[in-house]
Design a protein around this motif. Structure first.
Motif, PDB file in Angstrom:
ATOM      1  N   ARG A   3      56.519  42.860  47.786  1.00  8.49           N
ATOM      2  CA  ARG A   3      56.513  43.156  49.233  1.00  8.49           C
ATOM      3  C   ARG A   3      58.152  43.240  49.747  1.00  8.49           C
ATOM      4  NH1 ARG A   3      52.121  40.819  52.477  1.00  8.49           N
ATOM      5  NH2 ARG A   3      50.793  41.223  50.734  1.00  8.49           N
ATOM      6  N   ILE A   4      58.881  42.044  49.277  1.00 14.36           N
ATOM      7  CA  ILE A   4      60.043  41.631  49.738  1.00 14.36           C
ATOM      8  C   ILE A   4      61.049  42.659  49.024  1.00 14.36           C
ATOM      9  CG2 ILE A   4      62.288  40.020  49.156  1.00 14.36           C
ATOM     10  CD1 ILE A   4      59.728  37.993  49.581  1.00 14.36           C
ATOM     11  N   GLN A   5      60.663  43.055  47.569  1.00 10.43           N
ATOM     12  CA  GLN A   5      61.430  44.146  46.961  1.00 10.43           C
ATOM     13  C   GLN A   5      61.485  45.391  47.612  1.00 10.43           C
ATOM     14  OE1 GLN A   5      59.683  43.895  43.091  1.00 10.43           O
ATOM     15  NE2 GLN A   5      61.265  42.501  42.286  1.00 10.43           N
ATOM     16  N   VAL A   6      60.367  45.826  48.269  1.00  9.02           N
ATOM     17  CA  VAL A   6      60.327  47.083  48.756  1.00  9.02           C
ATOM     18  C   VAL A   6      60.879  47.087  49.995  1.00  9.02           C
ATOM     19  CG1 VAL A   6      58.524  48.508  49.975  1.00  9.02           C
ATOM     20  CG2 VAL A   6      57.925  47.438  47.860  1.00  9.02           C
ATOM     21  N   ILE A   7      60.780  46.066  50.778  1.00  9.12           N
ATOM     22  CA  ILE A   7      61.692  46.104  52.056  1.00  9.12           C
ATOM     23  C   ILE A   7      63.283  46.104  51.766  1.00  9.12           C
ATOM     24  CG2 ILE A   7      62.204  44.754  53.965  1.00  9.12           C
ATOM     25  CD1 ILE A   7      59.196  43.821  54.114  1.00  9.12           C
ATOM     26  N   GLY A   8      63.698  45.249  50.681  1.00 10.33           N
ATOM     27  CA  GLY A   8      65.138  45.011  50.319  1.00 10.33           C
ATOM     28  C   GLY A   8      65.512  46.275  49.756  1.00 10.33           C
ATOM     29  N   PHE A   9      64.406  46.988  48.879  1.00 15.01           N
ATOM     30  CA  PHE A   9      65.134  48.277  48.221  1.00 15.01           C
ATOM     31  C   PHE A   9      65.512  49.347  49.497  1.00 15.01           C
ATOM     32  CE2 PHE A   9      64.805  52.380  46.507  1.00 15.01           C
ATOM     33  CZ  PHE A   9      65.669  52.280  45.025  1.00 15.01           C
ATOM     34  N   PHE A  10      64.392  49.478  50.034  1.00 11.52           N
ATOM     35  CA  PHE A  10      64.662  50.609  51.387  1.00 11.52           C
ATOM     36  C   PHE A  10      65.545  50.055  52.506  1.00 11.52           C
ATOM     37  CE2 PHE A  10      60.721  52.021  49.361  1.00 11.52           C
ATOM     38  CZ  PHE A  10      61.100  53.188  49.201  1.00 11.52           C
ATOM     39  N   ALA A  11      65.945  48.859  52.776  1.00  8.40           N
ATOM     40  CA  ALA A  11      67.100  48.413  53.465  1.00  8.40           C
ATOM     41  C   ALA A  11      68.283  48.829  52.779  1.00  8.40           C
ATOM     42  CB  ALA A  11      67.117  47.153  53.860  1.00  8.40           C
ATOM     43  N   VAL A  12      68.466  48.270  51.664  1.00  6.30           N
ATOM     44  CA  VAL A  12      69.795  48.730  50.649  1.00  6.30           C
ATOM     45  C   VAL A  12      69.902  50.230  50.772  1.00  6.30           C
ATOM     46  CG1 VAL A  12      70.552  48.621  48.428  1.00  6.30           C
ATOM     47  CG2 VAL A  12      69.746  46.642  49.382  1.00  6.30           C
ATOM     48  N   SER A  13      68.774  50.897  50.398  1.00  5.33           N
ATOM     49  CA  SER A  13      68.973  52.310  50.222  1.00  5.33           C
ATOM     50  C   SER A  13      69.389  53.200  51.774  1.00  5.33           C
ATOM     51  CB  SER A  13      67.540  52.925  49.895  1.00  5.33           C
ATOM     52  OG  SER A  13      67.220  52.654  48.479  1.00  5.33           O
ATOM     53  N   ALA A  14      68.645  52.448  52.740  1.00  7.70           N
ATOM     54  CA  ALA A  14      68.893  53.122  53.875  1.00  7.70           C
ATOM     55  C   ALA A  14      70.599  52.910  54.475  1.00  7.70           C
ATOM     56  CB  ALA A  14      68.297  52.296  55.305  1.00  7.70           C
TER      57      ALA A  14
END
Length: 159
Positions: A76-87
């Motif tokens: 879950r942390i990876q998903v949130i982090g990945f999409f925050a970085v990607s944004a």
């Protein structure tokens, strides 16, 4: 240890492979939108294309590039982090195109259609992608998929 055995080199090559594939996805979606339903909104078309490529990138990065760093409890942390970085990466990627078009005025009728398209390609897919790629590599490696063994070593050293 050869280059093929070096995990950082292997990860970097996989990252570049995923990025190359997502670059093609971005171009296909961008030009598909730009020359059909979003002719008057090239920056929006580029943002949408980058968003689609980001979803593809997440799946490929998680399963191929950083597969050895996938903890079930961190998903879950990876998903949130990945999409925050990607944004943030999408903003970085789209900024040169926006600046080219709307700050420098490199759009038709100010310049020829051919010059506009060349400026769009150089500013968005080339300059923007290069800047975003460097940022994403650093941020994904540092924050989203960190090396768990280094964290464990720090904990052991602190104890």
């Amino acid at each position: 240890m050869t280059l093929r055995e070096n995990p950082v080199v292997v990860r970097a090559l996989r990252f570049l492979g995923v990025g190359g594939f997502c670059f093609i996805v971005t171009l296909a979606v961008n030009y598909g939108l730009k020359y059909t339903v979003m002719e008057d909104h090239p920056t929006t078309a580029f943002l949408i294309a980058n968003t689609v490529a980001t979803v593809v990138s997440y799946v490929l990065s998680r399963q191929y590039t950083f597969q050895d760093r996938n903890d079930a409890h961190r998903k879950r942390i990876q998903v949130i982090g990945f999409f925050a970085v990607s944004a943030m990466g999408i903003v970085i990627n789209s900024a040169p195109l926006y600046i080219s078009r709307w700050v420098f005025g490199l759009h038709y009728p100010n310049v020829s259609f051919l010059f506009q398209e060349a400026a769009d390609f150089i500013s968005g897919p080339i300059i923007g992608t290069a800047l975003a790629m460097v940022f994403r590599w650093w941020a994904l490696h540092k924050f989203v998929f960190p090396d768990a063994s280094k964290k464990e070593q720090k904990v052991e050293l602190a104890a």
